[in-house]
Design a protein around this motif. Structure first.
Motif, PDB file in Angstrom:
ATOM      1  N   PRO A 169       8.443   7.175 -11.284  1.00  0.00           N
ATOM      2  CA  PRO A 169       9.776   7.022 -10.674  1.00  0.00           C
ATOM      3  C   PRO A 169       9.754   6.207  -9.372  1.00  0.00           C
ATOM      4  CG  PRO A 169       9.372   9.305 -11.310  1.00  0.00           C
ATOM      5  CD  PRO A 169       8.097   8.590 -11.551  1.00  0.00           C
ATOM      6  N   ALA A 170       8.737   6.426  -8.519  1.00  0.00           N
ATOM      7  CA  ALA A 170       8.673   5.645  -7.267  1.00  0.00           C
ATOM      8  C   ALA A 170       8.455   4.168  -7.601  1.00  0.00           C
ATOM      9  CB  ALA A 170       7.547   6.172  -6.378  1.00  0.00           C
ATOM     10  N   GLY A 171       7.655   3.917  -8.628  1.00  0.00           N
ATOM     11  CA  GLY A 171       7.396   2.541  -9.059  1.00  0.00           C
ATOM     12  C   GLY A 171       8.660   1.851  -9.556  1.00  0.00           C
ATOM     13  N   VAL A 208       9.557   2.437   4.503  1.00  0.00           N
ATOM     14  CA  VAL A 208       9.502   3.798   3.948  1.00  0.00           C
ATOM     15  C   VAL A 208       8.797   3.772   2.601  1.00  0.00           C
ATOM     16  CG1 VAL A 208      11.595   4.604   5.081  1.00  0.00           C
ATOM     17  CG2 VAL A 208      11.751   3.527   2.827  1.00  0.00           C
ATOM     18  N   HIS A 209       8.378   4.947   2.155  1.00  0.00           N
ATOM     19  CA  HIS A 209       7.807   5.072   0.810  1.00  0.00           C
ATOM     20  C   HIS A 209       8.966   5.213  -0.181  1.00  0.00           C
ATOM     21  CE1 HIS A 209       5.664   6.623  -2.611  1.00  0.00           C
ATOM     22  NE2 HIS A 209       4.547   6.228  -2.024  1.00  0.00           N
ATOM     23  N   PRO A 210       8.902   4.552  -1.347  1.00  0.00           N
ATOM     24  CA  PRO A 210      10.019   4.671  -2.294  1.00  0.00           C
ATOM     25  C   PRO A 210      10.323   6.114  -2.717  1.00  0.00           C
ATOM     26  CG  PRO A 210       8.337   3.120  -3.114  1.00  0.00           C
ATOM     27  CD  PRO A 210       7.873   3.593  -1.783  1.00  0.00           C
ATOM     28  N   THR A 247      -1.401  -1.216  -4.330  1.00  0.00           N
ATOM     29  CA  THR A 247      -2.495  -0.236  -4.306  1.00  0.00           C
ATOM     30  C   THR A 247      -2.086   0.990  -3.487  1.00  0.00           C
ATOM     31  OG1 THR A 247      -4.876  -0.019  -3.952  1.00  0.00           O
ATOM     32  CG2 THR A 247      -3.656  -1.265  -2.285  1.00  0.00           C
ATOM     33  N   ASN A 248      -3.020   1.876  -3.271  1.00  0.00           N
ATOM     34  CA  ASN A 248      -2.747   3.108  -2.527  1.00  0.00           C
ATOM     35  C   ASN A 248      -3.818   3.355  -1.478  1.00  0.00           C
ATOM     36  OD1 ASN A 248      -0.351   4.474  -3.715  1.00  0.00           O
ATOM     37  ND2 ASN A 248      -1.543   4.208  -5.593  1.00  0.00           N
ATOM     38  N   ALA A 249      -3.448   4.117  -0.450  1.00  0.00           N
ATOM     39  CA  ALA A 249      -4.421   4.473   0.586  1.00  0.00           C
ATOM     40  C   ALA A 249      -5.457   5.428   0.008  1.00  0.00           C
ATOM     41  CB  ALA A 249      -3.703   5.127   1.761  1.00  0.00           C
ATOM     42  N   VAL A 285       0.849  -1.193   0.000  1.00  0.00           N
ATOM     43  CA  VAL A 285       0.000   0.000   0.000  1.00  0.00           C
ATOM     44  C   VAL A 285       0.887   1.247   0.000  1.00  0.00           C
ATOM     45  CG1 VAL A 285      -1.879   1.211   1.171  1.00  0.00           C
ATOM     46  CG2 VAL A 285      -1.707  -1.283   1.358  1.00  0.00           C
ATOM     47  N   GLY A 286       0.661   2.103  -0.988  1.00  0.00           N
ATOM     48  CA  GLY A 286       1.393   3.372  -1.049  1.00  0.00           C
ATOM     49  C   GLY A 286       0.503   4.500  -0.573  1.00  0.00           C
ATOM     50  N   GLU A 287       0.888   5.728  -0.920  1.00  0.00           N
ATOM     51  CA  GLU A 287       0.127   6.880  -0.436  1.00  0.00           C
ATOM     52  C   GLU A 287      -1.030   7.231  -1.365  1.00  0.00           C
ATOM     53  OE1 GLU A 287       1.492  10.989  -1.043  1.00  0.00           O
ATOM     54  OE2 GLU A 287       1.765  11.041   1.127  1.00  0.00           O
ATOM     55  N   GLN A 288      -0.695   7.702  -2.548  1.00  0.00           N
ATOM     56  CA  GLN A 288      -1.690   8.115  -3.541  1.00  0.00           C
ATOM     57  C   GLN A 288      -0.997   8.102  -4.898  1.00  0.00           C
ATOM     58  OE1 GLN A 288      -2.658  12.214  -3.837  1.00  0.00           O
ATOM     59  NE2 GLN A 288      -0.674  12.921  -3.164  1.00  0.00           N
ATOM     60  N   PRO A 289      -1.763   8.012  -5.995  1.00  0.00           N
ATOM     61  CA  PRO A 289      -1.102   8.016  -7.303  1.00  0.00           C
ATOM     62  C   PRO A 289      -0.351   9.320  -7.539  1.00  0.00           C
ATOM     63  CG  PRO A 289      -3.508   8.104  -7.515  1.00  0.00           C
ATOM     64  CD  PRO A 289      -3.217   7.904  -6.072  1.00  0.00           C
ATOM     65  N   GLY A 290       0.713   9.252  -8.328  1.00  0.00           N
ATOM     66  CA  GLY A 290       1.453  10.449  -8.718  1.00  0.00           C
ATOM     67  C   GLY A 290       1.032  10.876 -10.119  1.00  0.00           C
ATOM     68  N   ASP A 291       1.798  11.774 -10.688  1.00  0.00           N
ATOM     69  CA  ASP A 291       1.458  12.358 -11.993  1.00  0.00           C
ATOM     70  C   ASP A 291       1.279  11.282 -13.064  1.00  0.00           C
ATOM     71  OD1 ASP A 291       1.380  14.912 -13.649  1.00  0.00           O
ATOM     72  OD2 ASP A 291       2.928  13.780 -14.677  1.00  0.00           O
ATOM     73  N   GLN A 292       2.250  10.368 -13.155  1.00  0.00           N
ATOM     74  CA  GLN A 292       2.163   9.356 -14.227  1.00  0.00           C
ATOM     75  C   GLN A 292       1.089   8.323 -13.956  1.00  0.00           C
ATOM     76  OE1 GLN A 292       5.739   7.617 -15.753  1.00  0.00           O
ATOM     77  NE2 GLN A 292       6.891   9.386 -15.094  1.00  0.00           N
ATOM     78  N   GLU A 293       0.901   8.004 -12.689  1.00  0.00           N
ATOM     79  CA  GLU A 293      -0.140   7.047 -12.339  1.00  0.00           C
ATOM     80  C   GLU A 293      -1.498   7.639 -12.691  1.00  0.00           C
ATOM     81  OE1 GLU A 293       2.378   7.870 -10.286  1.00  0.00           O
ATOM     82  OE2 GLU A 293       3.482   5.980 -10.199  1.00  0.00           O
ATOM     83  N   ASP A 294      -1.642   8.940 -12.461  1.00  0.00           N
ATOM     84  CA  ASP A 294      -2.900   9.631 -12.756  1.00  0.00           C
ATOM     85  C   ASP A 294      -3.215   9.554 -14.246  1.00  0.00           C
ATOM     86  OD1 ASP A 294      -5.019  11.756 -12.115  1.00  0.00           O
ATOM     87  OD2 ASP A 294      -3.804  12.753 -13.647  1.00  0.00           O
ATOM     88  N   LYS A 311      -2.583   3.458 -13.590  1.00  0.00           N
ATOM     89  CA  LYS A 311      -1.985   2.282 -12.938  1.00  0.00           C
ATOM     90  C   LYS A 311      -1.112   2.725 -11.770  1.00  0.00           C
ATOM     91  CE  LYS A 311      -1.791  -0.225 -17.285  1.00  0.00           C
ATOM     92  NZ  LYS A 311      -2.735  -1.300 -16.952  1.00  0.00           N
ATOM     93  N   PRO A 312      -1.137   1.969 -10.656  1.00  0.00           N
ATOM     94  CA  PRO A 312      -0.350   2.388  -9.498  1.00  0.00           C
ATOM     95  C   PRO A 312       1.137   2.096  -9.682  1.00  0.00           C
ATOM     96  CG  PRO A 312      -1.449   0.305  -9.030  1.00  0.00           C
ATOM     97  CD  PRO A 312      -1.901   0.734 -10.398  1.00  0.00           C
ATOM     98  N   PHE A 313       1.941   2.936  -9.131  1.00  0.00           N
ATOM     99  CA  PHE A 313       3.401   2.749  -9.095  1.00  0.00           C
ATOM    100  C   PHE A 313       4.011   2.410 -10.462  1.00  0.00           C
ATOM    101  CE2 PHE A 313       2.584   2.532  -4.546  1.00  0.00           C
ATOM    102  CZ  PHE A 313       3.641   3.282  -4.069  1.00  0.00           C
ATOM    103  N   VAL A 314       3.771   3.271 -11.428  1.00  0.00           N
ATOM    104  CA  VAL A 314       4.431   3.108 -12.729  1.00  0.00           C
ATOM    105  C   VAL A 314       5.451   4.217 -12.985  1.00  0.00           C
ATOM    106  CG1 VAL A 314       2.541   1.864 -13.862  1.00  0.00           C
ATOM    107  CG2 VAL A 314       2.558   4.362 -13.908  1.00  0.00           C
TER     108      VAL A 314
HETATM  109  N1  URA Z   1       3.354   7.046  -5.006  1.00  0.00           N
HETATM  110  C1  URA Z   1       2.386   6.318  -4.425  1.00  0.00           C
HETATM  111  O1  URA Z   1       2.218   6.324  -3.202  1.00  0.00           O
HETATM  112  N2  URA Z   1       1.611   5.575  -5.191  1.00  0.00           N
HETATM  113  C2  URA Z   1       1.753   5.498  -6.501  1.00  0.00           C
HETATM  114  O2  URA Z   1       0.993   4.796  -7.150  1.00  0.00           O
HETATM  115  C3  URA Z   1       2.793   6.254  -7.081  1.00  0.00           C
HETATM  116  C4  URA Z   1       3.582   7.033  -6.322  1.00  0.00           C
END
Ligand code: URA
Length: 472
Positions: free
Chosen positions: A338-340, A443-445, A360-362, A320-329, A333-336
């Motif tokens: 830089p963090a992905g 930690v979060h990536p 997934t994300n919170a 579980v991550g935080e929330q989608p970022g720019d590219q995920e938006d 798709k989640p974590f695709v």
């Molecule tokens: N950071 C997150 O927490 N989730 C993502 O999907 C991408 C970046």
């Protein structure tokens, strides 16, 4: 007169080698011509002086300038570069700093044009999804002004590292298979490029970043030149948006909030407990379809789409991550992004196959602050975390029934624990979440991406991999 014969494409290395040999043989610019293979002229044979040529060095600033200018279409680029190189070596060592020199001034203009062309390619390439034998293939057509394919496309390999894509142009193609970037011959513009889903997303994205109150039509036309519009799905919105901008600014204060106000929505939810236990039992697919329509908090208004979790329904581990970022938006798709990428590397090192886990994300919508054309990540607040995780994450976990749930970062830990958890103190050991499931906090990536010092970054990355190994 001597000739350096250049192939009609990819002449960069040939020019470098030829210029070096000409310089070693002491041939002045007026005695040399740069011709392409198909030129019909006859010239004297070029002197072979490979050993001396190997000793010729050029200043680093010139090498950078040459690297850019060789991408320009102008026929005189080779002669100009050789002229400058000759003079640098024959009594004008500070020539590059003389902006008034006509050759230097012209080369500076060429360089500027290349940088603009590369910038435009990065900004205006639009991918369209096509079915492929090995999963989805993303295809784009772009018409650059200059020979910038090799210069501009590593950006896409970096940005869309997990996708198979091809960018076709009239000067060649670049393709990426998630591992290597390859270049091939030009191909004609693919027919029926239009993909409804991706085009729709681009249009939504454009609508969200378009601020009628800040409209400067001339600047906008300069930023987004009309010649690119034909390959950009969102461009068809531009004329109407410009036309209605002034009315929209006047109406902005009065425009009703498209979503019910957050507090009003949240209050009845707290009273009626809209959590997993009041929702019908259904499949992950159904849950995802419901989440796609979520308007439970205001974040949906500016995000492109809901980014739901991804992975097999049989997954034993959920990240579980935080929330989608720019590219995920944008990709949905989640974590695709830089963090992905970091997550993928760390999982591989820890011996965990991402394809067998669920990620997934919170919070399921991208929260950001617009800054110019960029969208800067903004942390979700406690209300957003609670509403979103109760509505979707809890239900996702109920359907998946995983053995282990890993919280990456403080937001995920808060969503799973129901209260704020200090990462430093709680990371790196197996724990139990309030719902009884086995858990781990790490930690979060993105935290690793933000560490400026390379040695610290490496050490933190190792700790991250070490945490992941606990569940492997
Ligand atoms: N950071 C997150 O927490 N989730 C993502 O999907 C991408 C970046």
């Amino acid at each position: 007169m001597f000739a350096i014969r250049l192939p009609s494409s990819d002449e960069t290395d040939v020019f470098r080698d030829g210029a070096r040999r000409a310089l070693a043989a002491n041939i002045p610019p007026r005695e040399i011509a740069f011709v392409t293979h198909d030129s019909g002229f006859l010239f004297d044979d070029f002197p072979k002086s490979d050993a001396a040529a190997a000793l010729v060095t050029v200043p680093r600033e010139f090498a950078g300038l040459m690297d850019d200018v060789l991408c320009h279409r102008a026929d005189d680029r080779f002669a100009l570069l050789y002229d400058v190189l000759w003079r640098l070596k024959h009594g004008e060592p500070y020539l590059l700093t003389n902006a008034a020199d006509p050759a230097i001034a012209k080369l500076a203009l060429y360089r500027k044009a290349i940088r603009r062309d590369v910038h435009n390619m990065h900004a205006f390439v639009r991918f369209h999804e096509k079915g492929g034998e090995n999963g989805p293939l993303f295809l784009a057509w772009f018409e650059p002004d200059h020979f910038i394919l090799k210069k501009a496309t590593p950006f896409f390999a970096d940005r869309f590292a997990n996708m198979h894509w091809i960018i076709a142009t009239p000067i060649g193609t670049a393709s990426w298979d998630t591992k290597s970037l390859r270049f091939g011959p030009a191909m004609p513009k693919p027919e029926h490029l239009e993909d409804e889903v991706l085009s729709g997303l681009w249009r939504t994205y454009y609508r969200t970043i378009f601020n009628p109150a800040r409209l400067k039509t001339d600047a906008m036309r300069k930023e987004m030149p009309r010649r690119y519009w034909k390959n950009m799905p969102e461009a068809e919105l531009i004329p109407a948006m410009i036309q209605t901008a002034s009315q929209r600014v006047i109406g902005m204060d009065r425009e009703p909030d498209p979503a019910p106000r957050f507090a009003e929505k949240a209050r009845p939810r707290q009273q009626t407990k809209t959590t997993a236990d009041t929702m019908p039992k259904d499949s992950l697919e159904q849950l995802k379809a419901n989440a796609a329509k979520c308007t439970a908090c205001p974040l949906y208004k500016h995000a492109t789409q809901t980014v739901f979790g991804e992975g097999p329904s049989t997954a034993k581990i959920v990240f579980v991550g935080e929330q989608p970022g720019d590219q995920e938006d944008i990709t949905g798709k989640p974590f695709v992004g830089p963090a992905g990428q970091i997550l993928n590397h760390a999982l591989e090192e820890a011996g965990i196959d991402r394809a067998r886990t669920y990620v997934t994300n919170a919070v399921k919508h991208f929260k950001f602050e617009p800054r110019g054309k960029r969208r800067i990540h903004s942390k979700p607040n406690t209300g957003e975390i609670q509403v979103c995780s109760h509505k979707w994450l809890v239900r996702e976990l109920d359907l998946l029934e995983p053995e282990t749930v890993v919280a990456m970062g403080a937001t995920a830990a808060q969503a799973l624990a129901g209260k704020a958890m200090a990462i430093g103190k709680n990371r790196g050991h197996i724990l139990q979440w309030p719902d009884g499931r086995r858990g781990l906090i790490t930690v979060h990536p993105s935290y690793l991406l933000r560490i400026p010092n390379a040695a610290d970054k490496k050490a933190e990355y190792k700790k991250f991999v070490h945490d992941l190994k606990l569940i492997a």
